[in-house]
Scaffold this motif. Structure first.
Motif, PDB file in Angstrom:
ATOM      1  N   GLY A   3       0.980  -0.743   0.059  1.00 30.47           N
ATOM      2  CA  GLY A   3      -0.235  -0.264  -0.179  1.00 30.47           C
ATOM      3  C   GLY A   3       0.950   1.155   0.023  1.00 30.47           C
ATOM      4  O   GLY A   3       0.410   2.403  -0.661  1.00 30.47           O
ATOM      5  N   ARG A   4       1.667   1.318   0.562  1.00 30.53           N
ATOM      6  CA  ARG A   4       2.594   2.302   0.444  1.00 30.53           C
ATOM      7  C   ARG A   4       4.463   2.265   0.558  1.00 30.53           C
ATOM      8  O   ARG A   4       4.646   0.804   1.101  1.00 30.53           O
ATOM      9  CB  ARG A   4       2.699   3.143   2.246  1.00 30.53           C
ATOM     10  CG  ARG A   4       3.051   4.581   1.612  1.00 30.53           C
ATOM     11  CD  ARG A   4       2.902   5.393   2.463  1.00 30.53           C
ATOM     12  NE  ARG A   4       3.413   6.011   3.374  1.00 30.53           N
ATOM     13  CZ  ARG A   4       2.639   7.859   2.866  1.00 30.53           C
ATOM     14  NH1 ARG A   4       2.248   7.428   2.203  1.00 30.53           N
ATOM     15  NH2 ARG A   4       3.255   9.098   3.127  1.00 30.53           N
ATOM     16  N   ILE A   5       5.189   2.875   0.172  1.00 30.64           N
ATOM     17  CA  ILE A   5       6.809   2.602  -0.278  1.00 30.64           C
ATOM     18  C   ILE A   5       7.728   3.937   0.456  1.00 30.64           C
ATOM     19  O   ILE A   5       7.563   4.732  -0.547  1.00 30.64           O
ATOM     20  CB  ILE A   5       6.613   1.944  -1.865  1.00 30.64           C
ATOM     21  CG1 ILE A   5       6.381   0.470  -2.039  1.00 30.64           C
ATOM     22  CG2 ILE A   5       8.667   1.952  -2.043  1.00 30.64           C
ATOM     23  CD1 ILE A   5       6.893  -0.253  -3.194  1.00 30.64           C
ATOM     24  N   THR A   6       8.667   3.732   0.975  1.00 29.93           N
ATOM     25  CA  THR A   6       9.360   4.695   1.167  1.00 29.93           C
ATOM     26  C   THR A   6      10.456   4.482   1.234  1.00 29.93           C
ATOM     27  O   THR A   6      11.368   3.414   1.894  1.00 29.93           O
ATOM     28  CB  THR A   6       8.912   5.411   2.585  1.00 29.93           C
ATOM     29  OG1 THR A   6       7.857   6.151   2.724  1.00 29.93           O
ATOM     30  CG2 THR A   6       9.753   7.057   2.910  1.00 29.93           C
ATOM     31  N   GLY A   7      11.164   5.280   0.664  1.00 28.16           N
ATOM     32  CA  GLY A   7      12.284   4.676   0.097  1.00 28.16           C
ATOM     33  C   GLY A   7      13.873   6.147  -1.002  1.00 28.16           C
ATOM     34  O   GLY A   7      12.943   6.797  -0.846  1.00 28.16           O
ATOM     35  N   THR A   8      14.397   5.165  -1.144  1.00 27.73           N
ATOM     36  CA  THR A   8      15.499   6.647  -1.814  1.00 27.73           C
ATOM     37  C   THR A   8      15.266   6.449  -3.481  1.00 27.73           C
ATOM     38  O   THR A   8      15.093   5.168  -3.970  1.00 27.73           O
ATOM     39  CB  THR A   8      17.285   5.834  -1.905  1.00 27.73           C
ATOM     40  OG1 THR A   8      17.410   6.309  -0.141  1.00 27.73           O
ATOM     41  CG2 THR A   8      18.115   7.449  -2.528  1.00 27.73           C
TER      42      THR A   8
END
Length: 197
Positions: A3-8
């Motif tokens: 549902g959500r991706i946080t990264g570089t």
């Protein structure tokens, strides 16, 4: 479901980007509305995502705003609209513009998007009319952005329908209103136009 991706943010090759999250590089397709607002490669990014599982592939789609993802999901529910078409629609029009087109039942805006014909546009407008949340319709576009604010638009339309005009007459009059017309002003001007017809 992812549902959500946080990264570089590693790479940007429209419409696809690669995001490194926990050492895994996720290839994510994004609409151009999201793509234009992404940070530079190497910076941190957080996306709302939607995973499409097919026999031959698992496809991940990303959106900067929850509204974009919600609209994408509504578009996928429409018969004949796949993920690529939904992405093309969101690349061609903002969520506010799509909501505005639905309120005004304006197929002309949708047919300008590559791959959307007149019949598909009309089906989209018809099916989205009952599916779009009222909240989304009321706050979607900004006043002065070339369209009447959707909250004013729906109020004007409802008032004209309550006064006994049919939808075609009401929408015809509303298309002639100035973009920044308020509710009471818009109703008054629309009634003047309808009385001349």
């Amino acid at each position: 479901m992812i549902g959500r991706i946080t990264g570089t943010l590693l790479e940007k090759n429209p419409p696809q980007i690669t995001v490194d999250a926990g050492g895994i590089g996720y290839e994510i397709d994004v609409p151009m509305s999201t793509f234009y607002n992404l940070p530079a490669a190497g910076e941190r990014v957080s996306l709302h995502t939607h995973l499409v599982v097919r026999e031959d592939a698992h496809l991940l789609f990303g959106f900067l705003t929850e509204d974009e993802r919600a609209m994408f999901r509504q578009l996928l529910k429409i018969s004949g609209v796949g993920a690529r078409t939904a992405l093309a629609i969101l690349s061609g029009l903002s969520v506010g513009e799509i909501s505005q087109a639905v309120v005004m039942q304006d197929a002309g805006r949708l047919v300008k998007i590559p791959g959307i014909g007149k019949k598909t546009a009309e089906r989209l407008l018809l099916e989205l009319k009952d599916r779009l949340p009222k909240v989304q319709l009321s706050g979607a576009a900004k006043v002065g952005a070339g369209v009447t604010a959707p909250d004013a638009t729906s109020d004007i339309l409802n008032a004209l329908l309550a006064l006994g005009y049919n939808e075609r007459e009401a929408l015809g009059a509303m298309k002639q209103l100035p973009p920044d017309a308020g509710v009471s002003d818009g109703i008054r001007q629309a009634l003047k136009l309808l009385s001349k017809a």
